[in-house]
Design a protein around this motif. Structure first.
Motif, PDB file in Angstrom:
ATOM      1  N   VAL A  80      47.931  32.987  21.650  1.00  0.00           N
ATOM      2  CA  VAL A  80      47.995  31.571  21.996  1.00  0.00           C
ATOM      3  C   VAL A  80      49.202  30.946  21.289  1.00  0.00           C
ATOM      4  CG1 VAL A  80      46.767  29.377  21.994  1.00  0.00           C
ATOM      5  CG2 VAL A  80      45.484  31.522  22.168  1.00  0.00           C
TER       6      VAL A  80
ATOM      7  N   GLY B 250      45.586  24.357  27.293  1.00  0.00           N
ATOM      8  CA  GLY B 250      45.015  25.531  26.641  1.00  0.00           C
ATOM      9  C   GLY B 250      43.586  25.861  26.996  1.00  0.00           C
TER      10      GLY B 250
ATOM     11  N   TYR C  76      42.135  29.520  27.521  1.00  0.00           N
ATOM     12  CA  TYR C  76      41.923  30.368  26.351  1.00  0.00           C
ATOM     13  C   TYR C  76      40.506  30.254  25.801  1.00  0.00           C
ATOM     14  CZ  TYR C  76      47.035  30.786  26.177  1.00  0.00           C
ATOM     15  OH  TYR C  76      48.361  31.031  26.485  1.00  0.00           O
TER      16      TYR C  76
ATOM     17  N   LYS D 125      36.279  33.495  20.289  1.00  0.00           N
ATOM     18  CA  LYS D 125      37.616  33.104  20.740  1.00  0.00           C
ATOM     19  C   LYS D 125      38.235  32.083  19.784  1.00  0.00           C
ATOM     20  CE  LYS D 125      37.129  33.855  25.736  1.00  0.00           C
ATOM     21  NZ  LYS D 125      37.271  33.242  27.084  1.00  0.00           N
TER      22      LYS D 125
ATOM     23  N   ILE E  91      41.792  32.249  17.676  1.00  0.00           N
ATOM     24  CA  ILE E  91      42.830  31.215  17.790  1.00  0.00           C
ATOM     25  C   ILE E  91      43.156  30.638  16.414  1.00  0.00           C
ATOM     26  CG2 ILE E  91      43.310  28.903  18.703  1.00  0.00           C
ATOM     27  CD1 ILE E  91      41.667  29.681  21.187  1.00  0.00           C
TER      28      ILE E  91
END
Length: 433
Positions: free
Chosen positions: A11, A32, A35, A342, A346
């Protein structure tokens, strides 16, 4: 889940910062979303079906209903991103005390201005795409040659003149085209100002453009329909309008004013379902109370309640996703597990450290979250996300901290040690005084 760590997409830092800061602040990031999107496949599939209908010249109307933090705004932004990627133009606005659908002091026009200000395309996703759309229309006409360009332009907008206020709208488009051909930026600016609904008086518009009409609080929705019908001339597939925070209509203290706003919703609903609007989709987001309350909510307007009430055959495990109202259910335990994994990736990528949070830590965190009293029915993704990012921030700022030990300590305090997800072995909180 270890396979996801190996294949997780990188990312960009700017996008990661927006994601983390927005989610920790309790708001949905504008960029975003792919993601961090998990679940909602059924709802997304239903709304994507609407996009196909809009592209074919039809129209659609939906309500997204869910509690605060349940993911309404997130789903709206997800659909917004997807629609722009599919060559739709998207306009979104949140209602507020100053922005309504109808009002005696310009609140409806304020909503229109917000929608036009947020007009977005794939190449202009942050809003302010009105000039881009108009210039694209002009460029398409010029690609066919300069000879007869005005005649082709008139032919392209002739269908608009059949709609309410279509004659004046078409005249403004022609003024913009002529100003573009002549390089008259001042007239182009005036036309855009007119389209944005910024002329307050007819006299002012007549002086600048020779037009005796302006967009008002009563007729702004007619111009939304005109813009939607026009967009195909500029090469787009249609217009998707997203209006969130219907709860602000529920909060209007004056009953008559509320009814006027609900009457505007009925007009939009009837137009889209009866084929009076083309290439237009409308999605409105609200809480269950703002929709279903029969004293102040949308259902207090009988004409809407009779159209929107769920039929007798729909059940909790068998929902009708083609109905006007889509009710959002909580994300499952497994979906939340994927989501926080996730977010962990990130966060580690943004701050540049190795992600050492294991599957056991993620499970322990969710056990703590689900151990709250009433978590089965009241815990929302917003609360889970906020707590998890806070945990990651604390661990990053205190590198000597062992997250596993921190979670064990918190689990011991809340009585979740050895508890199943949902707190089945510890249904009651324990307190030491």
């Amino acid at each position: 889940m270890s396979d996801m760590n190996a294949t997780a997409p990188r990312v960009p830092k700017r996008v990661a910062a927006v994601i983390l800061n927005s989610l920790k602040g309790g708001v949905v990031p504008r960029i975003g979303l792919p993601y961090i999107t998990v679940g909602r496949e059924v709802e997304i599939r239903a709304l994507l079906t609407d996009l196909d209908l809009i592209a074919d010249g039809g129209a659609s109307f939906r309500f997204l209903v869910g509690r605060y933090g349940a993911g309404k705004s997130f789903l709206l932004q997800t659909i917004r991103t997807h629609a722009m990627g599919e060559n739709f133009v998207v306009a979104d606005a949140d209602l507020s005390p100053e922005r309504r659908l109808q009002g005696g002091q310009g609140q409806g026009l304020a909503t229109y201005r917000e929608l036009i200000r947020n007009l977005s395309t794939k190449t202009r996703p942050e809003g302010g795409a009105l000039g881009l759309v108009l210039d694209r229309w002009v460029a398409r006409l010029q690609d066919e040659g300069d000879d007869g360009i005005l005649e082709r332009a008139r032919a392209s907008v002739a269908n608009l003149e059949e709609l309410v206020h279509g004659f004046d709208f078409s005249r403004m488009l022609m003024r913009y085209l002529q100003a573009s051909l002549e390089g008259d930026d001042e007239v182009k600016s005036c036309v855009m100002r007119w389209l944005r609904g910024e002329y307050r008086t007819k006299t002012e518009a007549r002086t600048d453009l020779g037009c005796s009409t302006v967009i008002t609080d009563d007729d702004w929705y007619d111009y939304i329909k005109l813009i939607a019908a026009f967009l195909t001339n500029a090469g787009y597939r249609g217009l998707l309008v997203l209006i969130d925070e219907l709860v602000n209509l529920y909060k209007i203290p004056n009953a008559i004013t509320r009814q006027y706003n609900y009457e505007k919703i009925l007009t939009m609903y009837n137009d889209t379902l009866q084929g009076k609007a083309h290439h237009l989709g409308i999605i409105m987001g609200g809480t269950p109370t703002s929709i279903e309350d029969r004293r102040r909510g949308v259902f207090s307007y009988e004409a809407l309640r009779s159209r929107l009430t769920q039929g007798r055959f729909a059940r909790e495990d068998m929902r009708d996703m083609l109905a006007p109202i889509i009710r959002l259910h909580s994300l499952t335990y497994e979906e939340l597990l994927v989501l926080i994994e996730k977010l962990g990736q990130i966060h580690a990528g943004y701050f540049g450290y190795e992600n050492t949070i294991g599957d056991e830590d993620l499970v322990a965190f969710l056990k703590i979250e689900f151990s709250r009293v009433g978590a089965d029915t009241h815990l929302t993704p917003r609360e889970v996300i906020r707590d998890f990012i806070e945990l990651l921030d604390i661990a990053y700022q205190n590198p000597d901290t062992d997250i596993s030990a921190l979670l064990r300590d918190e689990g011991a305090v809340t009585g979740t040690t050895g508890a199943s997800a949902g707190g089945g072995d510890a249904p009651f909180a324990e307190f030491t005084i």
